[in-house]
Design a protein around this motif. Sequence first.
Motif, mmCIF file in Angstrom:
data_model
loop_
_atom_site.group_PDB
_atom_site.id
_atom_site.type_symbol
_atom_site.label_atom_id
_atom_site.label_comp_id
_atom_site.label_asym_id
_atom_site.label_seq_id
_atom_site.Cartn_x
_atom_site.Cartn_y
_atom_site.Cartn_z
ATOM 1 N N PRO A 194 0.784 -1.247 0.000
ATOM 2 C CA PRO A 194 0.000 0.000 0.000
ATOM 3 C C PRO A 194 0.810 1.288 0.000
ATOM 4 O O PRO A 194 0.289 2.346 -0.344
ATOM 5 C CB PRO A 194 -0.824 -0.105 1.299
ATOM 6 N N VAL A 195 2.092 1.227 0.379
ATOM 7 C CA VAL A 195 2.893 2.450 0.475
ATOM 8 C C VAL A 195 3.684 2.650 -0.817
ATOM 9 O O VAL A 195 4.463 1.777 -1.216
ATOM 10 C CB VAL A 195 3.863 2.385 1.671
ATOM 11 N N PRO A 196 3.500 3.798 -1.487
ATOM 12 C CA PRO A 196 4.228 4.028 -2.739
ATOM 13 C C PRO A 196 5.714 4.237 -2.504
ATOM 14 O O PRO A 196 6.136 4.725 -1.464
ATOM 15 C CB PRO A 196 3.569 5.291 -3.302
ATOM 16 N N SER A 197 6.502 3.852 -3.493
ATOM 17 C CA SER A 197 7.947 4.064 -3.457
ATOM 18 C C SER A 197 8.493 3.734 -4.831
ATOM 19 O O SER A 197 7.816 3.105 -5.654
ATOM 20 C CB SER A 197 8.616 3.163 -2.406
ATOM 21 N N GLY A 198 9.731 4.129 -5.071
ATOM 22 C CA GLY A 198 10.375 3.777 -6.322
ATOM 23 C C GLY A 198 10.523 2.275 -6.472
ATOM 24 O O GLY A 198 10.401 1.732 -7.572
ATOM 25 N N ASP A 199 10.767 1.580 -5.352
ATOM 26 C CA ASP A 199 10.931 0.138 -5.411
ATOM 27 C C ASP A 199 9.628 -0.543 -5.834
ATOM 28 O O ASP A 199 9.628 -1.444 -6.670
ATOM 29 C CB ASP A 199 11.381 -0.384 -4.044
ATOM 30 N N ARG A 200 8.514 -0.090 -5.267
ATOM 31 C CA ARG A 200 7.216 -0.652 -5.651
ATOM 32 C C ARG A 200 6.914 -0.349 -7.115
ATOM 33 O O ARG A 200 6.412 -1.200 -7.855
ATOM 34 C CB ARG A 200 6.107 -0.101 -4.761
ATOM 35 N N ALA A 201 7.223 0.873 -7.540
ATOM 36 C CA ALA A 201 6.959 1.265 -8.927
ATOM 37 C C ALA A 201 7.757 0.397 -9.893
ATOM 38 O O ALA A 201 7.252 -0.022 -10.945
ATOM 39 C CB ALA A 201 7.298 2.738 -9.127
ATOM 40 N N MET A 202 9.024 0.098 -9.546
ATOM 41 C CA MET A 202 9.839 -0.707 -10.433
ATOM 42 C C MET A 202 9.345 -2.146 -10.487
ATOM 43 O O MET A 202 9.346 -2.786 -11.549
ATOM 44 C CB MET A 202 11.299 -0.678 -9.960
#
Length: 350
Positions: free
Chosen positions: A15-23
């Motif tokens: 649920p928490v956005p981040s660059g790692d999640r986006a990648m």
Amino acid sequence: MQLAFYAPLKAPDHPVPSGDRAMARALMQALALNGAQVDLASDLRCRDGAGDGAAQSALIAQADAALPAIIARGRAAGWQAWITYHTYYKAPDLIGPAAARALGIPYLLVEATRARKRLGGPWDQFAQRAEAACDAADAIFYFTHRDHEALAAYAPSGQALIHLPPFLPRSDLPPAAKGHGLLAVGMMRVAAKLASYELIAQTLAHLPDETTLTIAGDGPARAQVDALMAPFADRVTFLGQCSPDALAQAYRSAGALIWPGVDEAFGMVYLEAQAHGLPVIAQDRAGVRDVLCPRDGGYAQVADGAQGLAELAGRGAAPPEDIQQFIKTHHLIGAAAQTLAAGLARVGVQ
């Protein structure tokens, strides 16, 4: 193709956005472009940020307990390969090597890092697992040349190391930004992020009083960032955590992105900003330089601190269309899908 996908640091549905999640999400989309059915094999987060041996043991036990069900699911689904994104000494892949071995399928890694200096220290159990995952991989896709150095130094015989430039999950580019002022985009939580915010505040002190800054991002360290920016309160606007549409609007309304890049692996925000044609004000750091459009005179040297960033902000940059062309050529999903397909074919999966 039937593929298993796993991200031990942060699942793509976290649920928490981040660059790692986006990648992680972008990788799943790129694999699907090749016609693959991509199954999220597990959402177990195997991260120990404190170097706590007991916590590492507990997570290893959780992973071991989850393995039988995952293996059974893989057999039923007919998984042909296992792909893990981002394994390292604080968040190793505790599942993939054993699952792939039990299923008799290739095991591939994306953005795997080796840190042998962590062996024997407070992260010893996890560091050993991270090294074992790298040793077990049939192929490793690396994002940056810094990662390649350690991977190549300890690669077992026959392992394929494949350069996969970081990419955006899009096949086209947005209209070029036509705004003004500086934009910073970053979560407000870990020490490295705060270090970048500290440098930005120091840089503002060297820039003309009419220079404005908009900050997109939020997190538990928001109070510290507020305090850093307090001397420039009349020049700084906080947007908080932004939806994708709101963030796109922030890029369109800016004149340049400022993000020093302290301890960034590479930084998705650099790709997003440059897709809008924004010049970047950053330091010349390993990893970061792999995703920055070449700039006359180079980027700011780390040793020059805020003064170097301020001088960079005062220099001309490439035209927006050149910056966008750089992203189009190197960092969009189409090229990434081709690289992933070629890597899978290399280990016999098509």
